[in-house]
Design a protein around this motif. Structure first.
Motif, PDB file in Angstrom:
ATOM      1  N   VAL A  95       0.671  -1.290  -0.242  1.00 32.14           N
ATOM      2  CA  VAL A  95      -0.267   0.080   0.004  1.00 32.14           C
ATOM      3  C   VAL A  95       0.803   1.451  -0.074  1.00 32.14           C
ATOM      4  O   VAL A  95       0.744   2.221  -0.871  1.00 32.14           O
ATOM      5  N   ARG A  96       1.988   1.373   0.979  1.00 28.82           N
ATOM      6  CA  ARG A  96       2.762   2.401   1.013  1.00 28.82           C
ATOM      7  C   ARG A  96       3.369   2.424  -0.443  1.00 28.82           C
ATOM      8  O   ARG A  96       3.610   3.745  -0.707  1.00 28.82           O
ATOM      9  N   GLU A  97       3.934   1.626  -0.878  1.00 32.13           N
ATOM     10  CA  GLU A  97       4.672   1.831  -2.328  1.00 32.13           C
ATOM     11  C   GLU A  97       3.807   2.345  -3.317  1.00 32.13           C
ATOM     12  O   GLU A  97       4.309   3.085  -4.286  1.00 32.13           O
ATOM     13  N   ASN A  98       2.700   1.780  -3.473  1.00 29.36           N
ATOM     14  CA  ASN A  98       1.331   2.316  -4.335  1.00 29.36           C
ATOM     15  C   ASN A  98       1.164   3.519  -4.100  1.00 29.36           C
ATOM     16  O   ASN A  98       1.292   4.711  -5.077  1.00 29.36           O
ATOM     17  N   LEU A  99       1.419   4.059  -2.966  1.00 26.00           N
ATOM     18  CA  LEU A  99       1.030   5.583  -2.489  1.00 26.00           C
ATOM     19  C   LEU A  99       2.175   6.455  -3.043  1.00 26.00           C
ATOM     20  O   LEU A  99       2.023   7.485  -3.545  1.00 26.00           O
ATOM     21  N   ALA A 100       3.504   6.385  -2.898  1.00 28.36           N
ATOM     22  CA  ALA A 100       4.618   6.616  -3.308  1.00 28.36           C
ATOM     23  C   ALA A 100       4.803   6.884  -4.790  1.00 28.36           C
ATOM     24  O   ALA A 100       5.102   7.899  -5.218  1.00 28.36           O
ATOM     25  N   LEU A 101       4.252   5.671  -5.718  1.00 32.00           N
ATOM     26  CA  LEU A 101       4.397   5.753  -6.964  1.00 32.00           C
ATOM     27  C   LEU A 101       3.456   6.913  -7.478  1.00 32.00           C
ATOM     28  O   LEU A 101       3.669   7.584  -8.503  1.00 32.00           O
ATOM     29  N   ALA A 102       2.162   6.983  -6.755  1.00 31.18           N
ATOM     30  CA  ALA A 102       1.059   7.726  -7.324  1.00 31.18           C
ATOM     31  C   ALA A 102       1.727   9.234  -6.933  1.00 31.18           C
ATOM     32  O   ALA A 102       1.524  10.144  -7.876  1.00 31.18           O
ATOM     33  N   ALA A 103       2.426   9.525  -5.935  1.00 35.15           N
ATOM     34  CA  ALA A 103       2.952  10.898  -5.678  1.00 35.15           C
ATOM     35  C   ALA A 103       4.107  11.096  -6.598  1.00 35.15           C
ATOM     36  O   ALA A 103       4.132  12.291  -7.092  1.00 35.15           O
ATOM     37  N   LEU A 104       4.745  10.050  -6.801  1.00 35.11           N
ATOM     38  CA  LEU A 104       5.879  10.468  -7.922  1.00 35.11           C
ATOM     39  C   LEU A 104       5.447  10.871  -9.190  1.00 35.11           C
ATOM     40  O   LEU A 104       5.741  11.704 -10.009  1.00 35.11           O
ATOM     41  N   GLY A 105       4.509   9.870  -9.664  1.00 35.01           N
ATOM     42  CA  GLY A 105       3.804  10.095 -10.877  1.00 35.01           C
ATOM     43  C   GLY A 105       3.048  11.240 -11.016  1.00 35.01           C
ATOM     44  O   GLY A 105       3.200  12.127 -12.258  1.00 35.01           O
ATOM     45  N   ALA A 106       2.690  12.305 -10.314  1.00 39.34           N
ATOM     46  CA  ALA A 106       2.179  13.360 -10.206  1.00 39.34           C
ATOM     47  C   ALA A 106       3.090  14.565 -10.331  1.00 39.34           C
ATOM     48  O   ALA A 106       2.840  15.935 -10.788  1.00 39.34           O
ATOM     49  N   LEU A 117      12.207   4.366  -3.849  1.00 38.87           N
ATOM     50  CA  LEU A 117      11.185   5.212  -3.288  1.00 38.87           C
ATOM     51  C   LEU A 117      11.196   5.561  -2.042  1.00 38.87           C
ATOM     52  O   LEU A 117      10.888   6.717  -1.646  1.00 38.87           O
ATOM     53  N   ARG A 118      11.518   4.607  -1.199  1.00 38.05           N
ATOM     54  CA  ARG A 118      11.680   5.017   0.399  1.00 38.05           C
ATOM     55  C   ARG A 118      12.558   6.090   0.718  1.00 38.05           C
ATOM     56  O   ARG A 118      12.745   6.390   1.723  1.00 38.05           O
ATOM     57  N   GLY A 119      13.666   6.110  -0.186  1.00 37.62           N
ATOM     58  CA  GLY A 119      14.631   7.118   0.195  1.00 37.62           C
ATOM     59  C   GLY A 119      14.420   8.558  -0.565  1.00 37.62           C
ATOM     60  O   GLY A 119      15.160   9.550  -0.372  1.00 37.62           O
ATOM     61  N   ARG A 120      13.178   8.776  -0.836  1.00 35.96           N
ATOM     62  CA  ARG A 120      12.725  10.191  -1.447  1.00 35.96           C
ATOM     63  C   ARG A 120      11.875  10.698  -0.488  1.00 35.96           C
ATOM     64  O   ARG A 120      10.699  10.598  -0.029  1.00 35.96           O
ATOM     65  N   ARG A 121      12.641  11.799   0.312  1.00 34.02           N
ATOM     66  CA  ARG A 121      12.162  12.535   1.316  1.00 34.02           C
ATOM     67  C   ARG A 121      10.904  13.301   0.809  1.00 34.02           C
ATOM     68  O   ARG A 121       9.940  13.541   1.449  1.00 34.02           O
ATOM     69  N   ASP A 122      10.963  13.587  -0.598  1.00 39.62           N
ATOM     70  CA  ASP A 122      10.035  14.558  -0.941  1.00 39.62           C
ATOM     71  C   ASP A 122       8.788  13.985  -1.210  1.00 39.62           C
ATOM     72  O   ASP A 122       7.589  14.643  -1.223  1.00 39.62           O
ATOM     73  N   LEU A 123       8.793  12.431  -1.247  1.00 36.80           N
ATOM     74  CA  LEU A 123       7.430  11.771  -1.477  1.00 36.80           C
ATOM     75  C   LEU A 123       6.987  11.221   0.111  1.00 36.80           C
ATOM     76  O   LEU A 123       5.783  10.960   0.069  1.00 36.80           O
ATOM     77  N   ALA A 124       7.773  11.126   1.042  1.00 35.22           N
ATOM     78  CA  ALA A 124       7.439  10.520   2.018  1.00 35.22           C
ATOM     79  C   ALA A 124       6.139  11.154   2.730  1.00 35.22           C
ATOM     80  O   ALA A 124       5.294  10.491   3.377  1.00 35.22           O
ATOM     81  N   GLN A 125       6.236  12.604   2.868  1.00 31.99           N
ATOM     82  CA  GLN A 125       5.150  13.387   3.375  1.00 31.99           C
ATOM     83  C   GLN A 125       3.854  13.071   2.835  1.00 31.99           C
ATOM     84  O   GLN A 125       2.864  13.013   3.570  1.00 31.99           O
ATOM     85  N   GLN A 126       3.848  12.992   1.415  1.00 28.46           N
ATOM     86  CA  GLN A 126       2.505  12.887   0.854  1.00 28.46           C
ATOM     87  C   GLN A 126       2.116  11.478   0.924  1.00 28.46           C
ATOM     88  O   GLN A 126       0.872  11.440   1.314  1.00 28.46           O
ATOM     89  N   THR A 127       2.987  10.608   0.976  1.00 28.07           N
ATOM     90  CA  THR A 127       2.496   9.106   1.358  1.00 28.07           C
ATOM     91  C   THR A 127       1.794   9.068   2.834  1.00 28.07           C
ATOM     92  O   THR A 127       0.873   8.427   2.732  1.00 28.07           O
ATOM     93  N   GLU A 128       2.644   9.614   3.724  1.00 29.28           N
ATOM     94  CA  GLU A 128       2.054   9.506   4.971  1.00 29.28           C
ATOM     95  C   GLU A 128       0.689  10.339   5.155  1.00 29.28           C
ATOM     96  O   GLU A 128      -0.039   9.747   5.914  1.00 29.28           O
ATOM     97  N   GLN A 129       0.563  11.385   4.581  1.00 32.63           N
ATOM     98  CA  GLN A 129      -0.697  12.138   4.675  1.00 32.63           C
ATOM     99  C   GLN A 129      -1.656  11.169   4.112  1.00 32.63           C
ATOM    100  O   GLN A 129      -2.932  11.291   4.637  1.00 32.63           O
ATOM    101  N   ALA A 130      -1.330  10.547   2.952  1.00 32.91           N
ATOM    102  CA  ALA A 130      -2.297   9.909   2.201  1.00 32.91           C
ATOM    103  C   ALA A 130      -2.915   8.703   3.138  1.00 32.91           C
ATOM    104  O   ALA A 130      -4.207   8.422   3.259  1.00 32.91           O
TER     105      ALA A 130
END
Length: 250
Positions: A95-106, A117-130
């Motif tokens: 689930v977490r990886e799917n959310l990170a991919l969605a954030a990255l694609g946007a 993906l887990r090393g991308r700090r710019d995606l982590a906040q969006q993923t956790e909020q979702a």
């Protein structure tokens, strides 16, 4: 300024007028529902708003910008998202990886799969909020393919949120769900109210009347009334459309 506004929006298929000069004015932060009988043109309308269909005439303004001629991807980049546009679920990923991919694609035009993906700090906040907004935090490390049907639909919504939308177009997000699953989505949408502008098409009238700030009734492609849930519940023409069901969502 309106979040989303249409003027005289028309869609024809041959001689059939599917969307009949529809005028909408959706406010920032509002959850606005569209209801109407089968064949009313609700899905056609949401297809016009997302850019999946081109209107024959009329205009669509999003946050003050005329987007009538923009493609579906151009509207999505501006934050006008229909949930499934960004929700191709990768069943083998968590689930977490799917959310990170969605954030990255946007955020980016190309996926950078060589960057963990887990090393991308710019995606982590969006993923956790979702995760928090969707209620899926307990399932964060579960493979998407192992989710129950209702949780998969929640993941679809969560992936749209991870893409940082400004406006969400939701077409029957509770379709096919059990009562318990629908209640989970209602709670999720209630938590999003005021944070996002949302247009909701949904056949579950209990959910619509519990969630909506305002409701527009569409019949044969034409808006017959827009008002608060109480105004719609007590409107004589709406009662007639729904075959005299005077206790609609009472």
């Amino acid at each position: 300024m309106s979040a989303l506004q249409t003027s005289a929006l028309v869609k024809r298929y041959g001689g059939i007028l599917v969307t009949d000069h529809v005028a909408l004015d959706i406010r920032p932060g509002e959850l606005h529902a569209i209801i109407g009988p089968n064949g009313a043109g609700k899905t056609t309308l949401i297809n016009l708003l997302s850019g999946e269909l081109a209107a024959n005439s009329g205009t669509i303004h999003f946050n003050g910008e005329d987007v009538t001629a923009l493609r579906i991807d151009q509207r999505a980049r501006r934050g006008l998202l229909r949930s499934y546009q960004i929700t191709s679920i990768f069943e083998q990923f968590s689930v977490r990886e799917n959310l990170a991919l969605a954030a990255l694609g946007a955020r980016e035009h190309g996926f950078r799969f060589w960057q963990p993906l887990r090393g991308r700090r710019d995606l982590a906040q969006q993923t956790e909020q979702a995760l928090a907004a969707s209620g899926l935090a307990p399932q964060a490390e579960i493979s998407a393919g192992d989710l129950a049907y209702g949780q998969r639909r929640q993941l679809e919504l969560a992936m749209a949120l991870a893409a940082k939308p400004r406006f969400l177009l939701l077409d029957e997000p509770m379709a096919g769900m059990s009562v318990q699953e629908s209640q989970a989505v209602v709670r999720m949408l209630a938590g999003l109210k005021g944070k996002y502008s949302i247009l909701l098409i949904e056949h579950d009238m209990d959910a619509v009347f519990a969630l909506a700030d305002r409701i527009t009734v569409l019949v044969y492609g034409k808006v017959i009334v827009t008002g608060t849930p109480d105004e719609i519940r007590n409107h004589p023409e709406v009662k007639a459309v729904y075959l005299g069901e005077e206790d609609i969502a009472a």
